[in-house]
Write a protein that holds these residues in place. Structure first.
Motif, mmCIF file in Angstrom:
data_model
loop_
_atom_site.group_PDB
_atom_site.id
_atom_site.type_symbol
_atom_site.label_atom_id
_atom_site.label_comp_id
_atom_site.label_asym_id
_atom_site.label_seq_id
_atom_site.Cartn_x
_atom_site.Cartn_y
_atom_site.Cartn_z
ATOM 1 N N GLN A 78 -4.935 -7.036 5.865
ATOM 2 C CA GLN A 78 -4.206 -6.246 4.872
ATOM 3 C C GLN A 78 -4.796 -6.529 3.500
ATOM 4 O O GLN A 78 -4.755 -7.655 3.002
ATOM 5 N N ARG A 97 1.571 -2.834 1.707
ATOM 6 C CA ARG A 97 2.349 -3.390 2.816
ATOM 7 C C ARG A 97 2.352 -2.392 3.968
ATOM 8 O O ARG A 97 2.376 -1.182 3.760
ATOM 9 N N LYS A 98 2.351 -2.917 5.189
ATOM 10 C CA LYS A 98 2.406 -2.044 6.359
ATOM 11 C C LYS A 98 3.141 -2.768 7.478
ATOM 12 O O LYS A 98 2.941 -3.975 7.683
ATOM 13 N N THR A 150 3.776 2.830 6.792
ATOM 14 C CA THR A 150 4.083 2.274 5.481
ATOM 15 C C THR A 150 5.536 2.538 5.122
ATOM 16 O O THR A 150 6.204 3.382 5.728
ATOM 17 N N SER A 174 -0.823 1.581 1.457
ATOM 18 C CA SER A 174 -1.471 0.462 2.138
ATOM 19 C C SER A 174 -2.973 0.712 2.232
ATOM 20 O O SER A 174 -3.417 1.849 2.433
ATOM 21 N N HIS A 193 -5.922 -1.208 4.521
ATOM 22 C CA HIS A 193 -6.241 -2.314 5.422
ATOM 23 C C HIS A 193 -7.585 -2.094 6.096
ATOM 24 O O HIS A 193 -8.088 -0.972 6.200
#
Length: 395
Positions: free
Chosen positions: A155, A159-160, A209, A214, A216
């Motif tokens: 990540q 945020r995920k 999400t 996010s 990543h």
């Protein structure tokens, strides 16, 4: 960058154990402070892409992956970044494949992971690669699915939330229908920037999400399987080209017994070590050479003397073989062969990161050690060491 550096302060052995057991594993904060890529760098990569619509960049939304529409690529084959941004703001995930081919830092990371896994006894059937996913808020790019590779998810920003199947399903890559996914037992992982998640191959997973976007990185790992070994050596195994007796084809038990007898026969057992030796050599050789200033090295070969500090080029590992009359040092992209007298010198080069011709062991004639290192510089295995490397650790 190596696997050890990516997972700090977690020991790499913990990750290797998860790979071998095919267990999902969260490494909280392991990559904190490690930024191989950020959103601005990702957009810069997109801006440099040519013909991104030809299988390089995809859009995904709600489980539907699609190629780029014509309007996102101009007449010169370059992306219209305004249209790309608009697609992202409208809810599309941007999915960039083979990002390690576009970024030296990601190429370095993938090679470092390959070398670390090899050092821990994990052989791969394909080189490590990296894909990048940028997902807008409140979005899910891909539906639940199973991949034919392990995924090391890093990540990078935002945020995920990931749902990962808690148990083994079909051992093949496939989508997971929504009704099946709803019934499957799952583990949930919420990844913040700096977290790392390992998802084993064939383990169902999906991610989405929340209130923030996010970015990543998915590093794809292809651990060697028994079937890969069989695929490579089957054609050369004695007896496998013999016809199956007709009477056995109608009897599964007899067919299984006949195949077991054939594989366990002395002829096959005698042939296997040689076949597997060749397989091991092919699987452990890194095929691609990483950029490390090699274009400028050839012009200064005459300036290298016995006290010139040299370093192994980025991402190179070595393997030395020998017979009664010669020795060969193998490295990504090539090999150098010499008389048996260079064996000790080659083994020294393979075992260190920093060296001088004066340090090479063995009974080489006067001046021959300089010729050896000059040849290895010309072939791309060695380069002149940089001042920071001489004073500190070599990467």
């Amino acid at each position: 960058m190596t696997l050890t550096e990516l997972l700090r302060p977690t020991e790499a052995t913990a990750f290797v154990d998860a790979v071998r057991r095919r267990d999902p594993r969260l490494f909280p904060g392991a990559a904190a402070g490690t930024t191989p890529l950020d959103m601005a760098g990702f957009e810069a990569m997109l801006g440099a892409l040519h013909h991104a619509h030809e299988g390089v960049l995809h859009l995904a939304r709600g489980g539907d992956r699609r190629s780029l529409p014509p309007g996102l690529v101009d007449a010169d084959g370059m992306l219209d970044l305004r249209q790309v941004r608009r697609a992202f703001e409208d809810g599309d995930t941007l999915y960039l494949t083979k990002a390690h081919r576009l970024s030296p830092s990601l190429a370095d990371l993938c090679r470092g992971i390959e070398l670390d896994l090899a050092a821990h006894g994990v052989d791969l059937r394909e080189p490590v690669g990296a894909h990048v996913f940028a997902t807008p808020p409140a979005a899910q790019g891909f539906g639940p699915h199973r991949d034919g590779h392990g995924s090391l998810v890093v990540q990078l920003e935002g945020r995920k939330t990931w749902g990962v199947e808690d148990g083994n399903g079909p051992q093949r890559p496939c989508g997971v229908p929504a009704e099946d996914w709803a019934r499957l037992p799952k583990r949930e992982f919420v990844l913040e920037a700096g977290d790392v998640l390992y998802v084993p191959e064939y383990r169902g997973h999906a991610a989405r999400t929340g209130t923030v976007s996010s970015l990543h990185l998915t590093i794809r790992l292809f651990p060697l399987r028994w079937r890969d070994v069989l695929d490579e050596i089957a054609a050369a195994l004695p007896g496998l080209n013999a016809p199956v007796p007709h009477a056995r084809t109608a009897d599964p038990d007899a067919l299984a017994a006949g195949l077991a007898d054939l594989i366990g026969s002395p002829e096959v057992r005698t042939a296997l070590p040689g076949l597997l030796s060749g397989l091991s050599a092919r699987r452990t050789a890194r095929r691609a050479v990483l950029a490390d200033g090699g274009l400028g090295e050839r012009s200064g070969l005459a300036d290298i003397d016995e006290n010139t500090w040299l370093a192994r080029a980025r991402g190179t590992d070595c393997r030395v073989t020998a017979d009664d009359v010669s020795a060969t040092i193998h490295f990504p992209g090539g090999a150098v062969r010499g008389p048996i007298g260079v064996l000790a010198a080659f083994e020294h080069v393979a075992g260190v990161r920093l060296l001088r011709a004066a340090d090479l062991p063995g009974a080489l004639p006067s001046g021959a050690t300089v010729d050896v290192v000059r040849r290895l510089v010309a072939e791309g295995l060695l380069r002149r060491a940089r001042s920071a490397e001489i004073d500190g650790p070599v990467r």
